[in-house]
Design an enzyme around this catalytic site. Structure first.
Site, PDB file in Angstrom:
ATOM      1  N   ASP A  66     -10.135  21.940 134.530  1.00  0.00           N
ATOM      2  CA  ASP A  66     -11.086  22.672 133.700  1.00  0.00           C
ATOM      3  C   ASP A  66     -10.401  23.914 133.146  1.00  0.00           C
ATOM      4  OD1 ASP A  66     -13.867  23.286 132.768  1.00  0.00           O
ATOM      5  OD2 ASP A  66     -13.557  25.032 134.048  1.00  0.00           O
ATOM      6  N   THR A 110     -13.539  23.709 127.107  1.00  0.00           N
ATOM      7  CA  THR A 110     -12.792  24.949 127.367  1.00  0.00           C
ATOM      8  C   THR A 110     -11.288  24.754 127.214  1.00  0.00           C
ATOM      9  OG1 THR A 110     -12.850  24.419 129.729  1.00  0.00           O
ATOM     10  CG2 THR A 110     -14.538  25.897 128.906  1.00  0.00           C
ATOM     11  N   THR A 111     -10.799  23.547 127.470  1.00  0.00           N
ATOM     12  CA  THR A 111      -9.367  23.273 127.280  1.00  0.00           C
ATOM     13  C   THR A 111      -9.058  23.061 125.802  1.00  0.00           C
ATOM     14  OG1 THR A 111      -9.322  22.202 129.446  1.00  0.00           O
ATOM     15  CG2 THR A 111      -7.458  21.794 128.001  1.00  0.00           C
ATOM     16  N   ASP A 140     -20.317  21.096 134.077  1.00  0.00           N
ATOM     17  CA  ASP A 140     -19.941  20.843 132.684  1.00  0.00           C
ATOM     18  C   ASP A 140     -20.811  19.745 132.077  1.00  0.00           C
ATOM     19  OD1 ASP A 140     -18.033  22.748 132.963  1.00  0.00           O
ATOM     20  OD2 ASP A 140     -16.301  21.424 132.742  1.00  0.00           O
TER      21      ASP A 140
END
Length: 543
Positions: free
Chosen positions: A70, A109-110, A407
């Protein structure tokens, strides 16, 4: 360090230098330094992108180990964080970028950091060609508007209801496909969807995440993870002989301890005779008896207490058939009060029947051959409170599973807010890249170069997906892009799972539209900010 000297009386005083040492980097050198720092963060996360992305192991100075892919967690917990805070404040911007995506959307988020790194790489090439940073920023802004508008055009609207939850499950499965729990992604996706819908207000299109508790217990396997329609707390009944299951529980929720009041004074009491000790003991017993009687008189058959109580009070509760749970945390206490419809009572004198909470069943659950036990409160008055109980082989797996489920639940929430989706596998980025590249032909001036650079940066995401899947990045991207242009099919992406088709609609790889648009907007904003920095002044410390 400062110089400390002493006067003739031995009193210390400090001699300070008049000026401060300072370092300064200006112009192109500053821009290059900023871009290098930010791209170093982006390259760190690049290998974690996609369903075949690799995990990172981070070891804290205390020896705590975190294994995750994550992006927000990696950047928040990585051991190089302190170094970045001290020497690379620009790299810190990408850490905050990832956190912003996590706070707003919960997923991607990546990808947002990888996209920002690709934009900076393209910007560096434009800077080398003599294009001013402000013109590059304007071009990126214009390209971002074109890309986000095109995402809206190629998006599909999915229809779901409490009876037909399949679109929500498919989107949650896409999120979980890159996580450690992807082996059980169908089961986990259904748990996430059921949990979110249990607390969702479909009329207002809002989800109260405070009513979803995610708890974990090492042991068992990931497949043992379950959704409990109620509250699970990591406690047990205070006495081993108390009943392990209570039907039609009426809970009194206390923030006052089961013990005699302690006077707030520094005076002490000396016991000098047997009679005085017996009087004191009798008075204590009266306190305990009164407390238990007040609980019983209110109609309660279960006590939930924020504080502990000694063995004497515990034994008295057992004798009076009043099961109790002690040392329940404040957050859990509030959640229990909300779920059961009870009131938190600060004093025994205020206990009454109307302040009790109700639960259909309160039972103690044991795990394996160990003494680990948890309490499950089910059939609550406000039955929309739910708990996801995560199991796993060790604490690291449980923690990563909890992050993954969070998530997925965020993605389901976003789909409830806006039920439009785009297709994954890099197909949306490739479609936007083609659209932006075509639009650049109609743009005059220097901005045209920045718009084309934005299109090239979008290609970096599908290339990273292909690279992490063991495929040839350039070959895969060229083939998919050519197919999209030829067929006009914006659903074609990188076949990371090697299922034999590049059509993401057939593979049911979904991503939320608002999540993808947010990625583009946030990445563009941060890149513009980094490009506009051309002077770095680092103030030194006194010597």
């Amino acid at each position: 360090m400062s110089n400390v000297v002493f006067d003739e009386y031995g009193r210390p005083f400090v001699i300070l230098r008049e000026g401060q040492a300072k370092a300064r980097i200006r112009g192109r050198e500053a821009q290059k330094s900023n871009i290098l720092a930010a791209r170093s963060v982006s390259s760190l996360l690049r290998t974690s992108l996609g369903p075949k992305g690799m995990d990172k192991m981070m070891v804290s100075p205390d020896g705590d180990v975190t294994i995750t892919n994550d992006g927000a967690t990696i950047l928040a917990k990585a051991s190089f964080k302190l170094h970045m805070e001290v020497e690379h404040q620009v790299a810190r911007l990408l850490v905050e970028l990832s956190q912003s995506q996590d706070n707003e959307i919960g997923d991607g988020t990546t990808g947002v950091v990888v996209l920002a790194g690709a934009l900076l790489e393209q910007a560096e090439r434009l800077l080398d060609r003599g294009i001013h940073p402000v013109r590059i920023g304007q071009g990126f802004d214009r390209a971002c508007e074109i890309a986000t508008a095109h995402l809206g055009k190629i998006s599909d609207t999915v229809h779901f209801s409490l009876e037909d939850r399949e679109p929500l499950v498919a989107t949650a499965m896409t999120t979980l496909s890159s996580k450690i729990i992807n082996v059980h992604k169908r089961q986990m996706a259904e748990i996430c969807v059921n949990a979110v819908l249990a607390v969702a207000d479909m009329e207002r299109k809002d989800v109260n995440f405070d009513m979803i508790k995610v708890d974990g217990k090492p042991g068992g396997e990931l497949g043992d993870t379950e959704l409990v329609r109620g509250i699970v707390i990591d406690k047990e009944f205070s006495h081993p002989q108390m009943p392990k299951e209570i039907k039609d529980a009426k809970l009194c929720i206390l923030t006052c301890p089961f013990e005699p009041p302690k006077p707030k004074t520094k005076h002490k009491l000396d016991i000098t005779s047997k009679e005085a000790y017996e009087r004191l003991h009798e008075r204590e017993q009266q306190y305990f008896d009164t407390m238990v009687k007040q609980c019983k008189d209110s109609g309660a058959n279960l006590v939930i207490c924020q504080w502990g109580f000694d063995d004497e009070a515990n034994h008295l509760l057992l004798q009076n058939d009043l099961p109790a749970v002690r040392w329940v945390g404040g957050v859990e206490l509030e959640l229990i009060a909300i779920a059961t419809g009870g009131r938190i009572v600060p004093r025994f004198q205020e206990l009454s029947a109307d302040k009790l909470g109700y639960a259909g069943t309160v039972r103690e659950v044991a795990f394996g051959t160990t003494k680990d036990r948890m309490l499950v409160i089910e059939g609550c008055k406000n039955s929309n409170a739910v708990t996801v109980l995560v199991r796993g082989g060790n604490k690291m797996i449980v923690d990563e599973a909890k992050r993954s489920l969070h998530d997925a639940m965020c993605v389901v929430r976003n789909l409830i807010k806006d039920n439009r989706i785009v297709y994954g596998g890099g197909s949306a980025e490739i479609a936007c890249s083609i659209e932006v590249s075509n639009a650049a032909d109609a743009i005059g001036g220097v901005e045209q170069y920045a718009v084309r650079a934005f299109a090239d940066a979008l290609d970096d995401v599908p290339m990273a997906l292909a690279e992490n899947s063991g495929l040839s990045p350039i070959s895969e991207l060229s083939a998919v892009k050519a197919a999209q242009v030829k067929d006009g099919n914006s659903h074609l992406g990188i076949d990371c799972n090697q299922e034999g088709t590049a059509d993401m609609k057939t593979q049911r790889i979904f991503e939320t539209l608002i999540g993808k648009q947010q990625q583009l907007l946030l990445a563009t904003q941060v890149v513009k900010m980094i490009l506009k920095i051309d002077d770095i002044i680092t103030m030194g410390q006194y010597d």
